[in-house]
Design an enzyme around this catalytic site. Sequence first.
Site, PDB file in Angstrom:
ATOM      1  N   ARG A 117      -5.041  47.266  12.287  1.00  0.00           N
ATOM      2  CA  ARG A 117      -4.204  46.192  12.861  1.00  0.00           C
ATOM      3  C   ARG A 117      -4.336  44.879  12.092  1.00  0.00           C
ATOM      4  O   ARG A 117      -4.012  43.804  12.607  1.00  0.00           O
ATOM      5  CB  ARG A 117      -4.501  45.981  14.344  1.00  0.00           C
ATOM      6  CG  ARG A 117      -4.256  47.222  15.161  1.00  0.00           C
ATOM      7  CD  ARG A 117      -3.897  46.900  16.593  1.00  0.00           C
ATOM      8  NE  ARG A 117      -3.524  48.122  17.281  1.00  0.00           N
ATOM      9  CZ  ARG A 117      -4.353  48.870  17.979  1.00  0.00           C
ATOM     10  NH1 ARG A 117      -5.606  48.524  18.119  1.00  0.00           N
ATOM     11  NH2 ARG A 117      -3.916  49.965  18.555  1.00  0.00           N
TER      12      ARG A 117
ATOM     13  N   LYS B 222       5.474  37.397   2.687  1.00  0.00           N
ATOM     14  CA  LYS B 222       6.423  38.507   2.870  1.00  0.00           C
ATOM     15  C   LYS B 222       5.832  39.728   2.180  1.00  0.00           C
ATOM     16  O   LYS B 222       5.500  39.673   0.991  1.00  0.00           O
ATOM     17  CB  LYS B 222       7.783  38.180   2.252  1.00  0.00           C
ATOM     18  CG  LYS B 222       8.663  37.330   3.138  1.00  0.00           C
ATOM     19  CD  LYS B 222      10.081  37.245   2.571  1.00  0.00           C
ATOM     20  CE  LYS B 222      10.967  36.390   3.447  1.00  0.00           C
ATOM     21  NZ  LYS B 222      12.305  36.206   2.866  1.00  0.00           N
TER      22      LYS B 222
ATOM     23  N   GLU C  50      13.183  32.089 -11.207  1.00  0.00           N
ATOM     24  CA  GLU C  50      12.724  31.658  -9.874  1.00  0.00           C
ATOM     25  C   GLU C  50      12.120  30.249  -9.934  1.00  0.00           C
ATOM     26  O   GLU C  50      12.062  29.561  -8.926  1.00  0.00           O
ATOM     27  CB  GLU C  50      11.709  32.656  -9.300  1.00  0.00           C
ATOM     28  CG  GLU C  50      12.242  34.076  -9.137  1.00  0.00           C
ATOM     29  CD  GLU C  50      13.040  34.317  -7.850  1.00  0.00           C
ATOM     30  OE1 GLU C  50      13.215  33.369  -7.068  1.00  0.00           O
ATOM     31  OE2 GLU C  50      13.478  35.472  -7.653  1.00  0.00           O
TER      32      GLU C  50
ATOM     33  N   GLU D 114      11.480  32.593   8.512  1.00  0.00           N
ATOM     34  CA  GLU D 114      12.899  32.523   8.137  1.00  0.00           C
ATOM     35  C   GLU D 114      13.813  32.538   9.360  1.00  0.00           C
ATOM     36  O   GLU D 114      14.742  33.341   9.461  1.00  0.00           O
ATOM     37  CB  GLU D 114      13.224  33.711   7.205  1.00  0.00           C
ATOM     38  CG  GLU D 114      14.402  33.421   6.287  1.00  0.00           C
ATOM     39  CD  GLU D 114      14.526  34.462   5.166  1.00  0.00           C
ATOM     40  OE1 GLU D 114      13.521  34.746   4.494  1.00  0.00           O
ATOM     41  OE2 GLU D 114      15.632  34.953   4.977  1.00  0.00           O
TER      42      GLU D 114
ATOM     43  N   ASN E  57      16.799  32.146  -0.891  1.00  0.00           N
ATOM     44  CA  ASN E  57      17.657  33.265  -1.288  1.00  0.00           C
ATOM     45  C   ASN E  57      18.820  32.813  -2.168  1.00  0.00           C
ATOM     46  O   ASN E  57      19.744  33.598  -2.420  1.00  0.00           O
ATOM     47  CB  ASN E  57      18.203  33.983  -0.047  1.00  0.00           C
ATOM     48  CG  ASN E  57      17.088  34.654   0.736  1.00  0.00           C
ATOM     49  OD1 ASN E  57      16.097  35.087   0.152  1.00  0.00           O
ATOM     50  ND2 ASN E  57      17.236  34.716   2.045  1.00  0.00           N
TER      51      ASN E  57
ATOM     52  N   HIS F  63      20.514  35.172  -4.545  1.00  0.00           N
ATOM     53  CA  HIS F  63      20.036  36.525  -4.248  1.00  0.00           C
ATOM     54  C   HIS F  63      21.133  37.446  -3.698  1.00  0.00           C
ATOM     55  O   HIS F  63      21.078  38.650  -3.924  1.00  0.00           O
ATOM     56  CB  HIS F  63      18.851  36.475  -3.276  1.00  0.00           C
ATOM     57  CG  HIS F  63      17.560  36.102  -3.955  1.00  0.00           C
ATOM     58  ND1 HIS F  63      17.383  34.902  -4.609  1.00  0.00           N
ATOM     59  CD2 HIS F  63      16.381  36.777  -4.105  1.00  0.00           C
ATOM     60  CE1 HIS F  63      16.147  34.848  -5.108  1.00  0.00           C
ATOM     61  NE2 HIS F  63      15.528  35.974  -4.818  1.00  0.00           N
TER      62      HIS F  63
ATOM     63  N   HIS G 170      21.587  40.594  -5.703  1.00  0.00           N
ATOM     64  CA  HIS G 170      21.297  41.942  -5.190  1.00  0.00           C
ATOM     65  C   HIS G 170      22.464  42.884  -5.431  1.00  0.00           C
ATOM     66  O   HIS G 170      22.267  44.076  -5.716  1.00  0.00           O
ATOM     67  CB  HIS G 170      20.967  41.884  -3.692  1.00  0.00           C
ATOM     68  CG  HIS G 170      19.573  41.415  -3.411  1.00  0.00           C
ATOM     69  ND1 HIS G 170      19.210  40.830  -2.230  1.00  0.00           N
ATOM     70  CD2 HIS G 170      18.449  41.437  -4.170  1.00  0.00           C
ATOM     71  CE1 HIS G 170      17.913  40.507  -2.271  1.00  0.00           C
ATOM     72  NE2 HIS G 170      17.444  40.868  -3.450  1.00  0.00           N
TER      73      HIS G 170
END
Length: 369
Positions: free
Chosen positions: A121, A143, A185, A237, A246, A249, A253
Site C-alpha cells: 500500500r 505522476k 520540455e 490536475e 500539457n 501534448h 500525442h
Amino acid sequence: MVVIPVALAGRSYDVHVGQGLIERSSELAAAFLRKAVVPVVADKNARQHHGQRLEQALASAGHSATWFDVEPGEASKSWESLQSLTDWMLANGVERGDHVLALGGGVVGDLTGFACSILKRGCGFVQIPTTLLAQVDSSVGGKTAINTSAGKNLIGAFHQPALVLADTDALKTLPHREMLAGYAEVIKYGILGDADFFAWCEDHGASVVAGEDEALTEAVAQSVRAKARIVSEDERETTGTRALLNLGHTFGHALEAETGYSDNLLHGEAVALGMVLAARYSHRRGLMTASDADRITKAIAGSGLRSEISSLEMRCNGATLVDHMRHDKKMEAGTLPFILLRSIGAAFLDREVSLEDVSAFLDEQLTAS
Ligand code: GLY
C-alpha cells in the site's frame, strides 16, 4: 548545486540540481537509505553509464546495491514488468518505510513510482533521473503509470518521490537526439508561463543542447522551479493549472499515435511540433499575434527540433489526427481541452475547441511547404 522544494502538504520534498550528485547520493539521500542493501531499479543503459558511480557512493556510506534491470523503451511500462518488479521488491524484503532508488529516464521513474505506490500500500522512492526530459518533467510531480493496450499511462497513481537528484553530469552520455527531445520540455515552461525564460532560451538554447554546464544547470533548475510551482498549486490536475503542462501534448500525442509511438518520433519531438501547432492554431483563432507564433516556431526550429509536421511525410489528413485525439484520456463528455496561448508566457485551457476546425487547420499544416 541548487535545491528546489516541491511544497505539498505532508508530501513535500526537495529536487537537487547540479553536477556530481550521483557521487554524493548516499549523503544527500542518507535519510532514505534504511537498508544495508539498497534496492535500485535502473534502465540498462543508465546502469552501464552511471551504475558504478552510484555503487561507489553507496559503498562510501556502508551500503551495497541490489539491481533490477529495466530494458530501455516504453515497452517496459507494462503489466509484466510491474509484476516482475513488485515480485523482486517483495523478494528483497522492501517494506513501507523503505525507499527504492530509480535510476534512468521517464520509463524507469514511472514504472518504479507506480510499483512503489502499490507495494504494501505504498513505500518510498528516490528519483535519480538521467535524461533531460526526466530531469525537467517526469521525475518531479508524482505522476506514475504503466501503459496498456488501450493507451499510454492509463493505469497509474499520483505518488510523490521522497527526493529527486537531477545530476546534470548524467546528461553527458545522453545521445544528442534525446537531449533535443528533452529541451522541448524546457522551452515549454517559457512558452506556457514565463516570457523571460523563453527569451533566455532563445539566447541560450544552443548552449543547453550542447550540454554546457552552466546553461544546462540553469535550464534544468528553472524548469524544475516552474514545475514545482505548478504541482504545488494543483497536485492532482483538478483546477486547470497543472493541465497547462500539457501544452503541445494533445497535438503531439496525435502525431505520436500516427507514427506508432516509436523512434520515428520521440515524445519530446512530438511535443515540440505540438507547441508550434498550438501557437499557430492560437493565432488562427485570433488569440495570439503572428509574430509571437513565429518566435515560437523559430526558437524550436533554431534548436534543431522539427517545427513543421509536413516534414514528417505522414500519409494522413487532419481528420485522421483528430481521430487519434478522440482517444485521448483527457476527452470528457465529447470535448477535448486544448492548451492555447494568448501570448508567449500566457497559456490557458480552452474547453470549447471545435475538432472540425482543428481538422481543417491540420489539413493546411500537413500540406504547407
Ligand atoms: N508531465 C505533465 C505533468 O507532470 O503533469
